[in-house]
Enzyme design. Structure first.
Site, PDB file in Angstrom:
ATOM      1  N   SER A  15       0.844  -1.196   0.000  1.00 16.97           N
ATOM      2  CA  SER A  15       0.000   0.000   0.000  1.00 16.97           C
ATOM      3  C   SER A  15       0.876   1.240   0.000  1.00 16.97           C
ATOM      4  CB  SER A  15      -0.914   0.006   1.237  1.00 16.97           C
ATOM      5  OG  SER A  15      -0.138   0.137   2.418  1.00 16.97           O
ATOM      6  N   LYS A  16       0.242   2.415   0.028  1.00 14.16           N
ATOM      7  CA  LYS A  16       0.966   3.685  -0.052  1.00 14.16           C
ATOM      8  C   LYS A  16       1.976   3.856   1.072  1.00 14.16           C
ATOM      9  CE  LYS A  16      -2.664   6.198  -2.497  1.00 14.16           C
ATOM     10  NZ  LYS A  16      -3.660   7.293  -2.424  1.00 14.16           N
ATOM     11  N   ARG A  17       1.724   3.232   2.208  1.00 25.56           N
ATOM     12  CA  ARG A  17       2.664   3.418   3.323  1.00 25.56           C
ATOM     13  C   ARG A  17       4.023   2.780   3.041  1.00 25.56           C
ATOM     14  NH1 ARG A  17      -0.804  -0.531   5.103  1.00 25.56           N
ATOM     15  NH2 ARG A  17       0.115  -2.508   5.742  1.00 25.56           N
TER      16      ARG A  17
END
Length: 467
Positions: A239-241
């Protein structure tokens, strides 16, 4: 039998690394078997689907060279087709109209119902007329079996059994006649003669419902293959993290398409000899679903960076210069028109940066100071090297460089080495002070060549400002 596969993204955002890996595996499978690769845009989520996302999908796939043989098909252009097959199931008694409103369904979920209770399954004609009189528009639900098992024979995961009692009478067509995912994709796959459905394992829970639709319509099943998930470094879903996860981000950073393709091919697939670097032709020749792992793949940005660096080393210097120029233009560090002289200057900068570049965007890390008027100083570098006691040395260097007629590397080196000796300064102190004064940081290409490329005017101007 001709192999036919499809990639069917939803246009609700940028194309994700996981999505493009699915597209790549389908594309490789089709090319290996000399079959067809179909692109279908599943845009039935009208609230979230956008034209911008469709454009991003198409541009990203073209950039990577994943050209499709048919499509792109848009599901919202095919609503009449889905309605036709929905009506067929209704007429044959395999589906029924449900008048429950979204609010009523949500209220039952809040009270603990984990699946639809089938209350509209056996409505009388009078009850239907009452609902119609109330202005309720029905959805269409499939009559799912409540006993037995639905069996999937997956090409990667083997035999998987699903208990039918855990499935509900799911919606096929919503009250506005827009199909749900589990209905539209089946009709499309059948009509597009898809032979193999290759997709992420996050779709595994949809598969038993889709098999029930195939069976209700009397269609033959395609072969299914569910690809392993892609995880981040902490072994949670990517994911974006975890950093950049969209294809367009890697394009913007200056990664090479062939490097990204090579790396993505290894996320869940490999060969017996653990080979890492493949040409596109080798990938097509060797790809098979038998070598796709059941286990999740971990996305490693550092490995991708290494691989891209390898491909950059093999890339023609002129092509790298073109990529750097395009990148710097997008960052508004270069004008649109470049003179031949300026291009030769940029070519030299690219050459001195050399193998430091792992992707084109790193030109900012190593050479931004060439393209900006005023440098921004790294605080630690400034505090450590630009101290008052270094001022006389820098002043003397500035004076001598300003008098240098031929502003070339050898003459620059001679002056700096003489002044280092005169002031009894070690290069790691004196030369670093010059580097920080001119670039704002402690890391740069070779100092003397850097100074020559900066030019006499900007070198003197920056030393003067620091002093």
């Amino acid at each position: 039998m001709e192999v036919r596969v499809r990639f069917a993204p939803s246009p609700t955002g940028h194309l994700h690394i996981g999505g493009i890996r699915t597209a790549l595996f389908n594309w490789l499978f089709a090319r290996h078997h000399k079959g067809k690769f179909i692109l279908r845009i599943e845009d039935t989520d009208r609230k979230r689907s956008t034209k911008e996302s469709i454009a991003d999908i198409l541009e990203s796939m073209k950039w990577l060279g994943l050209e499709w043989d048919e499509g792109p098909y848009l599901q919202m252009d095919r609503l009449k087709i889905y309605k036709k097959y929905g009506d067929k199931l209704l007429e044959e008694g395999k589906a029924y109209l449900c008048y429950c409103t979204p609010e009523e369904l949500e209220e039952r979920r809040r009270k603990g119902a984990y699946k639809y209770d089938g209350r509209c399954r056996n409505l009388t004609e009078k009850e239907k007329e009452e609902y119609i009189a109330q202005g309720k528009k029905p959805a269409l639900r499939l009559k799912s079996p409540s006993t037995g098992k639905t069996i999937l024979k997956d090409l990667i995961r083997g035999k998987i059994e699903f208990e039918n009692k855990l499935l509900d009478d799911f919606v096929l067509l919503k009250s506005d006649d827009v199909p749900t995912y589990n209905f539209a994709c089946i009709i499309d796959d059948v009509l597009m003669k898809v032979t193999h459905v290759i997709r992420g394992e996050d779709h595994l829970s949809n598969t038993p419902r889709q098999i029930l639709v195939y069976e209700a319509l009397g269609f033959d099943l395609p072969e299914f293959a569910h690809l392993p998930m892609i995880l981040g470094s902490d072994h949670t879903p990517l994911s974006k993290r975890h950093g950049a996860v969209a294809v367009c981000q890697y394009r913007e950073m200056g990664y090479l398409p062939r490097a990204l393709i090579n790396y993505l091919a290894l996320l869940g697939w490999g060969t017996h000899e653990s080979k890492q670097l493949f040409t596109q032709e080798e990938l097509i020749e060797r790809f098979s679903l038998e070598h796709v792992s059941k286990n999740p793949a971990v996305f490693d940005p550092k490995k991708l960076e290494w691989m891209n660096g390898h491909y950059l080393k093999e890339t023609d210097p002129e092509e790298i210069t073109n990529l750097v120029i395009d990148y710097l233009k997008k960052k508004q560090l270069l004008p649109e028109e470049i003179s031949p002289e300026k291009r030769r200057w940029i070519e030299r900068i690219v050459r001195v940066v050399g193998e430091r570049l792992k992707y084109i965007g790193q030109i900012i890390n190593y050479a931004e100071f060439f393209f900006i008027k005023e440098v921004t100083f790294d605080k630690k570098a400034k505090d450590k090297f630009l101290r008052k006691e270094i001022k006389p040395f820098l002043k003397e260097v500035k004076g001598r460089l300003s008098e240098l007629e031929q502003f070339k590397e050898k003459g620059i080196e001679k002056i700096i080495r003489e002044e280092l000796e005169a002031f009894k300064l070690k290069p790691k102190i004196g030369a670093q002070a010059i580097r920080v004064a001119l670039t704002g940081q402690i890391i740069s290409p070779p100092l003397f060549e850097t100074i020559e490329l900066l030019g006499k005017e900007r070198t003197i101007e920056r030393l003067k400002k620091v002093l």
